[in-house]
Scaffold this motif. Structure first.
Motif, mmCIF file in Angstrom:
data_model
loop_
_atom_site.group_PDB
_atom_site.id
_atom_site.type_symbol
_atom_site.label_atom_id
_atom_site.label_comp_id
_atom_site.label_asym_id
_atom_site.label_seq_id
_atom_site.Cartn_x
_atom_site.Cartn_y
_atom_site.Cartn_z
ATOM 1 N N ILE A 69 22.250 110.171 33.616
ATOM 2 C CA ILE A 69 23.561 110.713 34.355
ATOM 3 C C ILE A 69 23.513 110.303 35.862
ATOM 4 O O ILE A 69 22.493 110.489 36.274
ATOM 5 C CB ILE A 69 24.087 112.059 34.068
ATOM 6 N N HIS A 70 24.539 109.746 36.543
ATOM 7 C CA HIS A 70 23.941 109.541 37.766
ATOM 8 C C HIS A 70 24.791 110.173 38.580
ATOM 9 O O HIS A 70 26.325 110.111 38.757
ATOM 10 C CB HIS A 70 24.140 107.615 37.561
ATOM 11 N N LYS A 71 25.279 110.128 40.118
ATOM 12 C CA LYS A 71 25.556 110.185 40.966
ATOM 13 C C LYS A 71 26.271 108.736 41.492
ATOM 14 O O LYS A 71 25.331 108.472 42.122
ATOM 15 C CB LYS A 71 25.359 111.482 42.183
ATOM 16 N N ALA A 72 27.318 108.336 41.472
ATOM 17 C CA ALA A 72 27.393 107.152 42.392
ATOM 18 C C ALA A 72 28.414 107.754 43.974
ATOM 19 O O ALA A 72 28.022 106.465 44.387
ATOM 20 C CB ALA A 72 28.889 106.429 41.498
ATOM 21 N N ASP A 73 28.671 108.219 43.895
ATOM 22 C CA ASP A 73 29.878 108.367 45.205
ATOM 23 C C ASP A 73 29.786 110.013 45.271
ATOM 24 O O ASP A 73 29.232 110.766 44.891
ATOM 25 C CB ASP A 73 30.843 108.358 45.649
ATOM 26 N N ASP A 74 29.807 110.949 46.185
ATOM 27 C CA ASP A 74 30.292 112.116 46.369
ATOM 28 C C ASP A 74 31.322 112.829 45.311
ATOM 29 O O ASP A 74 30.587 114.206 45.100
ATOM 30 C CB ASP A 74 30.348 112.293 47.630
ATOM 31 N N HIS A 75 32.054 112.173 45.409
ATOM 32 C CA HIS A 75 33.129 111.887 44.173
ATOM 33 C C HIS A 75 32.835 111.751 43.160
ATOM 34 O O HIS A 75 34.459 111.697 42.124
ATOM 35 C CB HIS A 75 34.562 112.021 44.732
ATOM 36 N N ILE A 76 32.306 110.786 42.440
ATOM 37 C CA ILE A 76 32.359 109.680 41.387
ATOM 38 C C ILE A 76 30.843 109.961 40.927
ATOM 39 O O ILE A 76 29.510 110.171 41.801
ATOM 40 C CB ILE A 76 32.297 108.548 41.918
ATOM 41 N N GLY A 77 31.089 110.294 39.400
ATOM 42 C CA GLY A 77 28.963 110.682 38.670
ATOM 43 C C GLY A 77 30.252 109.119 37.800
ATOM 44 O O GLY A 77 30.839 109.502 37.107
ATOM 45 N N ILE A 78 28.871 109.269 36.967
ATOM 46 C CA ILE A 78 28.617 107.792 35.804
ATOM 47 C C ILE A 78 27.242 108.312 34.999
ATOM 48 O O ILE A 78 26.427 109.356 34.775
ATOM 49 C CB ILE A 78 28.139 106.612 36.595
ATOM 50 N N ALA A 79 27.953 108.028 33.660
ATOM 51 C CA ALA A 79 27.434 108.418 32.263
ATOM 52 C C ALA A 79 27.478 107.208 32.136
ATOM 53 O O ALA A 79 27.943 106.604 31.316
ATOM 54 C CB ALA A 79 27.823 109.894 31.352
ATOM 55 N N GLU A 112 39.580 105.019 39.906
ATOM 56 C CA GLU A 112 39.839 103.372 39.435
ATOM 57 C C GLU A 112 39.570 102.062 39.876
ATOM 58 O O GLU A 112 39.487 101.097 39.198
ATOM 59 C CB GLU A 112 41.682 103.431 39.260
ATOM 60 N N THR A 113 39.654 102.036 41.136
ATOM 61 C CA THR A 113 39.255 101.096 41.837
ATOM 62 C C THR A 113 37.617 100.721 41.335
ATOM 63 O O THR A 113 37.462 99.202 41.627
ATOM 64 C CB THR A 113 39.547 100.825 43.181
ATOM 65 N N LEU A 114 36.802 101.530 41.586
ATOM 66 C CA LEU A 114 35.006 101.555 41.898
ATOM 67 C C LEU A 114 35.201 100.907 40.176
ATOM 68 O O LEU A 114 34.198 99.919 39.416
ATOM 69 C CB LEU A 114 34.405 102.403 41.732
ATOM 70 N N ALA A 137 27.270 100.571 27.849
ATOM 71 C CA ALA A 137 29.114 101.374 27.931
ATOM 72 C C ALA A 137 28.626 102.178 29.263
ATOM 73 O O ALA A 137 27.725 103.224 29.399
ATOM 74 C CB ALA A 137 29.993 101.329 26.825
ATOM 75 N N LEU A 138 29.416 102.360 30.369
ATOM 76 C CA LEU A 138 30.265 102.961 31.263
ATOM 77 C C LEU A 138 30.649 104.723 31.457
ATOM 78 O O LEU A 138 31.985 103.976 30.372
ATOM 79 C CB LEU A 138 29.769 103.558 32.336
ATOM 80 N N LEU A 139 30.491 105.838 31.297
ATOM 81 C CA LEU A 139 31.426 106.831 31.514
ATOM 82 C C LEU A 139 31.670 106.755 32.983
ATOM 83 O O LEU A 139 30.768 107.797 33.872
ATOM 84 C CB LEU A 139 31.316 107.850 31.039
ATOM 85 N N ILE A 140 32.673 106.817 34.063
ATOM 86 C CA ILE A 140 32.916 106.968 35.212
ATOM 87 C C ILE A 140 34.375 107.569 35.258
ATOM 88 O O ILE A 140 35.072 107.660 35.184
ATOM 89 C CB ILE A 140 33.658 105.570 35.802
ATOM 90 N N GLY A 141 33.540 108.807 35.687
ATOM 91 C CA GLY A 141 34.279 110.268 35.973
ATOM 92 C C GLY A 141 34.303 110.602 37.286
ATOM 93 O O GLY A 141 33.783 110.622 38.240
ATOM 94 N N GLU A 152 36.222 104.342 30.821
ATOM 95 C CA GLU A 152 35.277 104.042 29.907
ATOM 96 C C GLU A 152 34.808 101.949 30.135
ATOM 97 O O GLU A 152 36.289 101.953 30.232
ATOM 98 C CB GLU A 152 35.496 104.171 28.826
ATOM 99 N N THR A 153 33.945 101.697 30.517
ATOM 100 C CA THR A 153 33.384 100.115 30.453
ATOM 101 C C THR A 153 33.274 99.628 29.579
ATOM 102 O O THR A 153 32.562 100.449 28.793
ATOM 103 C CB THR A 153 32.688 99.536 31.615
ATOM 104 N N ASP A 154 33.305 98.773 28.830
ATOM 105 C CA ASP A 154 33.397 98.556 27.357
ATOM 106 C C ASP A 154 32.518 97.303 28.051
ATOM 107 O O ASP A 154 32.549 95.933 29.142
ATOM 108 C CB ASP A 154 34.707 97.461 27.143
ATOM 109 N N PRO A 155 31.680 96.560 27.248
ATOM 110 C CA PRO A 155 30.719 94.950 27.179
ATOM 111 C C PRO A 155 31.683 94.149 27.895
ATOM 112 O O PRO A 155 30.726 92.989 28.687
ATOM 113 C CB PRO A 155 29.519 94.931 25.998
ATOM 114 N N SER A 156 32.544 94.070 27.486
ATOM 115 C CA SER A 156 33.963 92.496 27.226
ATOM 116 C C SER A 156 34.177 92.686 29.029
ATOM 117 O O SER A 156 34.806 91.714 29.826
ATOM 118 C CB SER A 156 34.915 93.278 26.640
ATOM 119 N N GLY A 157 34.080 93.759 29.565
ATOM 120 C CA GLY A 157 34.384 94.029 31.266
ATOM 121 C C GLY A 157 35.882 94.813 31.373
ATOM 122 O O GLY A 157 36.047 94.173 31.786
ATOM 123 N N THR A 158 35.986 94.949 29.594
ATOM 124 C CA THR A 158 37.398 96.363 29.497
ATOM 125 C C THR A 158 37.014 97.387 30.271
ATOM 126 O O THR A 158 36.720 98.069 29.785
ATOM 127 C CB THR A 158 38.202 95.910 28.574
#
Length: 262
Positions: A69-79, A112-114, A137-141, A152-158
């Motif tokens: 689990i990571h902090k991508a920006d002050d307002h965004i986390g990624i698992a 959404e942009t990120l 795969a990533l969960l971006i919240g 959610e990101t998929d290995p296909s890029g979707t």
């Protein structure tokens, strides 16, 4: 036998479609995600919850070295779920993209942009020779303009947007629990409880050291990673702590069938 030979011919190159329109290397990347320890995301009216199963494999392993689990920006986390090394590359890309947006536009990047920038980057690795797809795969919240978002990101890029989602091992079991128990009106703390209970569906024992939880509060717009003490308090309230589970199994029933030693 002929079908297997044909598949082997097409799965060696990521830039070649099979006759039935499949990219085998992308499908293999999805299999890598399914083998990863689960991550769970829950979106509520009050914010977003990201939960990861760290699964410490040895008591000699340093807990802090397991990064899911990571902090991508002050307002965004990624698992993440899947290959951790692949996830780190995408996290670094996300952090650079978020900082570039702040410098260029003097404002935080939209969730959404990120997400779409990351998935555009992932997609390039499905059509360029000499590299394999990302096996993660990533969960971006995060929060954009006071509105919680979860992708959610998929290995296909979707990219996909969700209210609640599980990725990784035993996804279908966890997702079924989320679908049955999710409520959009949940406050943020009950969103944490829902994610922990969902993980408890596939884990007999949970410990604060083996679970990571991050929240993004809609009001403050700040990503916060919970401490072990805070996670332990949640687990204790939900009767999910591993030692409490053992204690309950050892407790004699009301009929007094088990004898106790003084």
């Amino acid at each position: 036998m002929q079908g297997q030979t044909q598949q082997q011919a097409y799965d060696r190159g990521i830039t070649i479609f099979s006759p039935d329109g499949r990219l085998y290397q992308v499908e293999y990347a999805r299999e890598a995600v399914k083998r990863g320890t689960p991550s769970i995301g829950v979106r509520t009216d009050d914010g977003v919850v990201l939960l990861v199963d760290k699964r410490i494999s040895s008591p000699l392993m340093e807990e802090a070295s397991v990064e899911k689990i990571h902090k991508a920006d002050d307002h965004i986390g990624i698992a993440s779920a899947g290959h951790v090394a692949d996830a780190r590359q995408l996290i670094d890309f996300a952090r650079r993209d978020a900082q570039i947006n702040r410098v260029r536009y003097d404002e935080p990047i939209g969730v959404e942009t990120l997400t779409k920038d990351i998935t555009d980057h992932i997609q390039q690795y499905t059509q360029v020779g000499g590299a394999r797809p990302f096996g993660v795969a990533l969960l971006i919240g995060g929060v954009t303009g006071g509105e919680p978002r979860l992708f959610e990101t998929d290995p296909s890029g979707t990219p996909y947007e969700w209210k609640a989602i599980a990725i990784g091992e035993n996804r279908s079991t966890v997702q079924e629990y989320l679908e049955e128990n999710y409520d959009e009106t949940l406050p943020l703390d009950e969103g944490v409880e829902l994610a922990l209970r969902a993980l408890g569906e596939i884990r007999d024992e949970l410990s604060p050291e083996g679970v990571g939880v991050g929240t993004i509060d809609a009001e403050t717009g700040a990503f916060l990673e919970l401490s072990n003490d805070e996670i332990q308090e949640y687990l204790s309230d939900l009767a999910l702590l591993e030692d409490e589970t053992a204690d309950e199994e050892a407790t004699p029933d009301s009929d007094g069938d088990e004898e106790t030693e003084e």
